[in-house]
Design a protein around this motif. Sequence first.
Motif, PDB file in Angstrom:
ATOM      1  N   VAL A 177       2.271  12.331   3.536  1.00  0.00           N
ATOM      2  CA  VAL A 177       1.849  10.936   3.719  1.00  0.00           C
ATOM      3  C   VAL A 177       1.361  10.392   2.389  1.00  0.00           C
ATOM      4  O   VAL A 177       0.840  11.145   1.560  1.00  0.00           O
ATOM      5  N   THR A 220       0.060   6.578   0.015  1.00  0.00           N
ATOM      6  CA  THR A 220      -0.441   5.211  -0.047  1.00  0.00           C
ATOM      7  C   THR A 220       0.551   4.408  -0.881  1.00  0.00           C
ATOM      8  O   THR A 220       0.965   4.854  -1.936  1.00  0.00           O
ATOM      9  N   ASN A 253      -0.520   5.001  12.958  1.00  0.00           N
ATOM     10  CA  ASN A 253      -1.166   5.922  12.030  1.00  0.00           C
ATOM     11  C   ASN A 253      -1.354   5.311  10.646  1.00  0.00           C
ATOM     12  O   ASN A 253      -2.126   5.822   9.852  1.00  0.00           O
ATOM     13  N   VAL A 254      -0.622   4.241  10.350  1.00  0.00           N
ATOM     14  CA  VAL A 254      -0.720   3.597   9.042  1.00  0.00           C
ATOM     15  C   VAL A 254      -1.956   2.703   9.018  1.00  0.00           C
ATOM     16  O   VAL A 254      -2.145   1.851   9.886  1.00  0.00           O
ATOM     17  N   LYS A 255      -2.811   2.913   8.031  1.00  0.00           N
ATOM     18  CA  LYS A 255      -4.018   2.099   7.864  1.00  0.00           C
ATOM     19  C   LYS A 255      -3.699   0.979   6.877  1.00  0.00           C
ATOM     20  O   LYS A 255      -3.190   1.233   5.788  1.00  0.00           O
ATOM     21  N   HIS A 278      -2.062   2.843   3.799  1.00  0.00           N
ATOM     22  CA  HIS A 278      -2.432   4.249   3.701  1.00  0.00           C
ATOM     23  C   HIS A 278      -1.778   5.028   4.843  1.00  0.00           C
ATOM     24  O   HIS A 278      -1.479   4.480   5.890  1.00  0.00           O
ATOM     25  N   ASN A 279      -1.580   6.329   4.637  1.00  0.00           N
ATOM     26  CA  ASN A 279      -0.986   7.234   5.624  1.00  0.00           C
ATOM     27  C   ASN A 279       0.456   6.874   5.969  1.00  0.00           C
ATOM     28  O   ASN A 279       0.893   7.016   7.104  1.00  0.00           O
ATOM     29  N   GLU A 335      -5.638   7.247  -2.843  1.00  0.00           N
ATOM     30  CA  GLU A 335      -6.404   6.421  -1.907  1.00  0.00           C
ATOM     31  C   GLU A 335      -7.146   5.297  -2.625  1.00  0.00           C
ATOM     32  O   GLU A 335      -7.391   4.254  -2.057  1.00  0.00           O
TER      33      GLU A 335
END
Length: 77
Positions: free
Chosen positions: A14, A16, A30-32, A51-52, A67
Motif C-alpha cells: 500500500v 500514499t 480502506n483508502v484514507k 493513503h493506503n 505518510e
Amino acid sequence: MKFTTGTNQINEIVFTVKRVKDENLELNYNVKIDKQIARDKATGLPVLMYHNVPASDVKIGENVYTENGEFYGYRAE
C-alpha cells in the motif's frame, strides 16, 4: 508491478499518492483521503493525498510518497 526509489526496490503493498480528485479511489473504504495540498493548473481541480492505496491502483510512472508527503519512489512497471 515493480516499485523503486531509483536505486532500491520497494516491497510495499500500500502507498500514499497525490492525485487530482479520484472518485474510483474514494469508493475503496480502506483508502484514507487526506487534506487538499494544491490545485491542478490544467483543470483547476483539487489535488489530494490518498493513503493506503493498493499497489494495483498506482499507475505506471506515478510517484509514491511517505505518510508525511515526502517523495518515496515511483512505479516502474
